[in-house]
Design a protein around this motif. Structure first.
Motif, short mmCIF file in Angstrom:
data_model
loop_
_atom_site.label_atom_id
_atom_site.label_comp_id
_atom_site.label_asym_id
_atom_site.label_seq_id
_atom_site.Cartn_x
_atom_site.Cartn_y
_atom_site.Cartn_z
N GLY A 165 72.79 27.10 62.85
CA GLY A 165 72.54 28.41 62.23
C GLY A 165 73.16 28.51 60.86
N ALA A 166 74.38 27.96 60.70
CA ALA A 166 75.04 28.00 59.40
C ALA A 166 74.27 27.20 58.36
CB ALA A 166 76.47 27.47 59.53
N MET A 167 73.76 26.02 58.79
CA MET A 167 73.02 25.19 57.84
C MET A 167 71.74 25.87 57.40
SD MET A 167 71.76 21.23 58.16
CE MET A 167 70.29 21.64 59.06
N TYR A 168 71.03 26.48 58.36
CA TYR A 168 69.81 27.20 58.00
C TYR A 168 70.13 28.42 57.15
CZ TYR A 168 66.15 24.71 60.48
OH TYR A 168 65.23 23.78 60.86
N ALA A 169 71.24 29.08 57.43
CA ALA A 169 71.61 30.25 56.64
C ALA A 169 71.87 29.88 55.19
CB ALA A 169 72.85 30.91 57.25
N ILE A 170 72.60 28.78 54.99
CA ILE A 170 72.88 28.35 53.62
C ILE A 170 71.58 27.95 52.93
CG2 ILE A 170 74.04 26.58 52.24
CD1 ILE A 170 76.22 26.56 54.46
N GLY A 171 70.71 27.23 53.67
CA GLY A 171 69.41 26.90 53.10
C GLY A 171 68.57 28.13 52.81
N GLY A 172 68.75 29.16 53.64
CA GLY A 172 68.00 30.39 53.44
C GLY A 172 68.33 31.11 52.15
N LEU A 173 69.50 30.81 51.58
CA LEU A 173 69.84 31.42 50.30
C LEU A 173 68.84 31.00 49.22
CD1 LEU A 173 73.72 31.00 50.33
CD2 LEU A 173 72.40 33.09 50.74
N GLY A 174 68.25 29.81 49.39
CA GLY A 174 67.20 29.39 48.47
C GLY A 174 65.98 30.27 48.57
N ALA A 175 65.68 30.71 49.82
CA ALA A 175 64.54 31.61 50.00
C ALA A 175 64.80 32.96 49.32
CB ALA A 175 64.27 31.82 51.49
N VAL A 176 66.06 33.38 49.32
CA VAL A 176 66.41 34.63 48.63
C VAL A 176 66.07 34.51 47.14
CG1 VAL A 176 68.30 36.18 48.00
CG2 VAL A 176 68.21 35.16 50.29
N ALA A 177 66.28 33.33 46.57
CA ALA A 177 66.04 33.13 45.15
C ALA A 177 64.57 33.20 44.78
CB ALA A 177 66.62 31.79 44.70
N THR A 178 63.67 33.07 45.78
CA THR A 178 62.24 33.13 45.46
C THR A 178 61.77 34.55 45.20
OG1 THR A 178 61.56 33.32 47.78
CG2 THR A 178 61.83 31.10 46.88
#
Length: 307
Positions: free
Chosen positions: A31-44
């Motif tokens: 979950g932590a790894m996906y959450a950190i990766g999800g910050l990239g989705a925020v940038a879109t």
């Protein structure tokens, strides 16, 4: 090339999580790894819209590439290797193991629901959320970008929160299978509420979409436990293959459906969006019913007869 690089990055991360952490920590760490990766989705969303007012797409790609290079150098310089002891095997034996994974009952009881749920989440968040917000909800481009950014933030919270909650529930005897299934059904509920345009604030509806959209990642930790340790990377790769196949079907399939109805003014017909969402919900429901089959006997077959 972007897809190949991203896939290698994701699978290396999932394998590293398995290598460095005990099994009861996997839900939280995934979950932590996906959450950190999800910050990239925020940038879109809003950040990209703001940056494009200052520079071009090409320059943004250059900046992102430079940041990735710094991360790669940090991995080489700072992260230690894990000395794992795996049985040596030939290419034929490895292919045999992969075949065993794809033939196992436990894998095919899990994969369809995760493929449908995560495929819809990734496909809509990455491509069709913006058009839906503009065509159906009648939001201007900036407001729809803000909602897309909100989905990403909710995804970050959901990925971390679901992993934390799953571990706590496991300690109380509630399996990852049940927690992941409940989360994916709640994700379906969020989609239904958006489709029905219920009288709730839009930010709340789409926050629910992001919050429950990553529930399917809990199944990574559940599946890895059902196979020998040296197959962890291949099990994760198999499930990821199903997820990204689902995302491709959603992105391409929604496009086909949206173009079936006449559209003008740069947007798609409202009914086309509604039909696309309704079909995807129907597919998720069927896969969810399959996922809820009794587990008795499946675990033993997956481990004792992987080939």
């Amino acid at each position: 090339m972007l897809g190949i690089g991203t896939s290698a990055c994701l699978m290396a991360g999932l394998k590293a999580v398995v290598a460095w952490n005990p099994h009861d920590h996997l839900p939280v760490m995934n979950g932590a790894m996906y959450a950190i990766g999800g910050l990239g989705a925020v940038a879109t969303g809003t950040p990209i819209a703001w940056a494009l007012g200052l520079t071009t797409w090409r320059m943004l790609f250059v900046v992102v590439a430079a940041l990735i290079l710094l991360v790669v150098l940090a991995l080489f310089a700072l992260v230690p290797e894990k000395n794992e002891q795996h049985p040596k095997s030939t290419l034929r034996a490895q292919l045999h193991d992969i075949g065993g994974i794809f033939r196992s009952a436990i894998f095919w009881r899990t994969a369809p629901f995760v493929m449908a749920s995560q495929g819809v989440f990734l496909g809509v968040q990455g491509l069709w959320a913006g058009p839906y917000l503009q065509d159906v909800s009648r939001l201007p481009a900036v407001a729809s970008a803000n909602i897309v950014a909100l989905i990403g933030l909710a995804m970050v919270l959901g990925a971390v929160g679901s992993g934390w909650l799953a571990r706590r529930l496991q300690q109380r005897g509630i399996s990852l299978h049940i927690t992941a299934g409940a989360g994916m059904f709640l994700f379906m509920l969020a989609q239904l509420l958006i489709l029905l345009d219920v009288a709730l604030p839009m930010w709340m509806l789409w926050s629910m979409y992001g919050l429950f959209g990553t529930s399917g990642i809990l199944t990574y930790a559940a599946l890895v436990r059902e196979f020998p340790a040296h197959l962890a990377g291949r099990v994760s790769t198999g499930l990821t293959l199903a997820i990204f196949a689902g995302a491709f079907v959603v992105q391409y399939g929604f496009g086909l459906l949206l173009n079936t109805w006449p559209h003008a003014g740069g947007g798609y017909a409202v009914v086309a969006h509604q039909v696309s969402w309704a079909i995807s919900l129907g597919v998720q429901l069927v896969a969810g019913v399959w996922f809820c089959r009794p587990l008795r006997g499946l675990t033993a077959r997956a481990v004792s007869q992987p080939a």
